[in-house]
Design an enzyme around this catalytic site. Structure first.
Site, PDB file in Angstrom:
ATOM      1  N   TYR A 134       1.508   2.731   1.935  1.00  0.00           N
ATOM      2  CA  TYR A 134       0.398   2.965   2.863  1.00  0.00           C
ATOM      3  C   TYR A 134       0.576   4.316   3.546  1.00  0.00           C
ATOM      4  CZ  TYR A 134      -2.788   2.623   6.788  1.00  0.00           C
ATOM      5  OH  TYR A 134      -3.781   2.903   7.703  1.00  0.00           O
ATOM      6  N   LYS A 180      -1.880   7.728   3.411  1.00  0.00           N
ATOM      7  CA  LYS A 180      -2.446   8.398   4.582  1.00  0.00           C
ATOM      8  C   LYS A 180      -1.890   9.813   4.752  1.00  0.00           C
ATOM      9  CE  LYS A 180      -5.495   5.442   5.997  1.00  0.00           C
ATOM     10  NZ  LYS A 180      -6.930   5.790   5.976  1.00  0.00           N
TER      11      LYS A 180
END
Length: 252
Positions: free
Chosen positions: A151, A155
């Site tokens: 994750y 990002k």
């Protein structure tokens, strides 16, 4: 002339709150999401304030993206503002214990989805030498936290793409900005923990998290500055949060 905004992930959380504040300021809306019922409900509500159309598609499917954007009604074709908001987190585990399907979902939506939508819309902005792109990142794009691995990587990619877009589109007079929220109380954690509402609620207990409306208000502020002003990179925490891993859970 009214501006037209294209918002991905518009059916919940930050996307929905952004649609609501844009509608209150009479910005015309193209609302995008996968859940038809939610899109229809939001369109019905916001059509009382502004012109609204909807597109049902999955940002991670490039053919769906291409076909959906081609189908935009003629009166909505000129998109002034793109809000790349669609994104997700799946799972919270060490890299060695990670789930490959979770990895694919995060990279497909958070990175490739942003690219597919941007690629489909940017050419009309460059042709007009105007436009504004706001990419919704995360503090996970600024630092890495335990078990956040893929994750955080997705990002970090959003953060890099935001900077790359701003460089590539500078000669076309297009503004590009990213907003990186800390803990926001939305459906985010429920998705991450695959519907486990107890785990999701624990993420936001003991302090006042950011609300979707807080970020939407900031997004509107950013896009409503005079055209010569570009707030290019903005990190937003709740007061109780000092970093991805430091949280004051004493009730504030």
């Amino acid at each position: 002339m009214r501006k037209t905004a294209f918002i991905t992930g518009a059916t919940s959380g930050i996307g929905k709150a952004t649609a609501e504040i844009f509608a209150a300021h009479k910005i015309r809306l193209i609302l995008c999401g996968r859940r038809v019922e939610r899109l229809e409900s939001l369109q019905k509500k916001l059509s009382l304030l502004t012109e609204v159309t909807t597109l049902q598609f999955d940002v991670s499917k490039k053919d769906e993206v291409k076909n959906a954007i081609k189908s935009i009604p003629e009166s909505f074709k000129n998109i002034d503002i793109l809000i790349n908001n669609a994104g997700n987190a799946h799972g919270l585990s060490s890299l060695q214990d990670g789930n490959l399907d979770d990895w694919d979902a995060m990279l497909d939506i958070n990175v490739k989805g942003l690219l597919y939508v941007s690629k489909a819309i940017i050419p009309q902005m460059t042709a007009r030498n105007s436009g504004f792109i706001v990419n919704i990142g995360s503090i996970a794009g600024k630092e890495v936290y335990p078990n956040g691995n893929v994750y955080c990587a997705s990002k970090h990619a959003v953060n890099a793409l935001n900077k790359a877009m701003r460089i590539d589109l500078n000669k076309h007079n297009i503004r590009v900005a990213a907003i990186h929220p800390g803990a926001v109380e939305t459906e985010f954690s429920e998705v991450r923990f695959k519907g486990d509402t107890v785990k999701a609620a624990a993420v936001y207990s003991g302090y006042k998290a950011l609300q979707a409306e807080d970020i939407a208000d900031i997004i509107y502020f950013v896009i409503s500055r005079p055209y010569h002003v570009n707030i290019e990179d903005l990190v937003v925490y709740p007061t109780a949060q000092a970093s991805a891993t430091i949280m004051n859970k004493t009730g504030y």
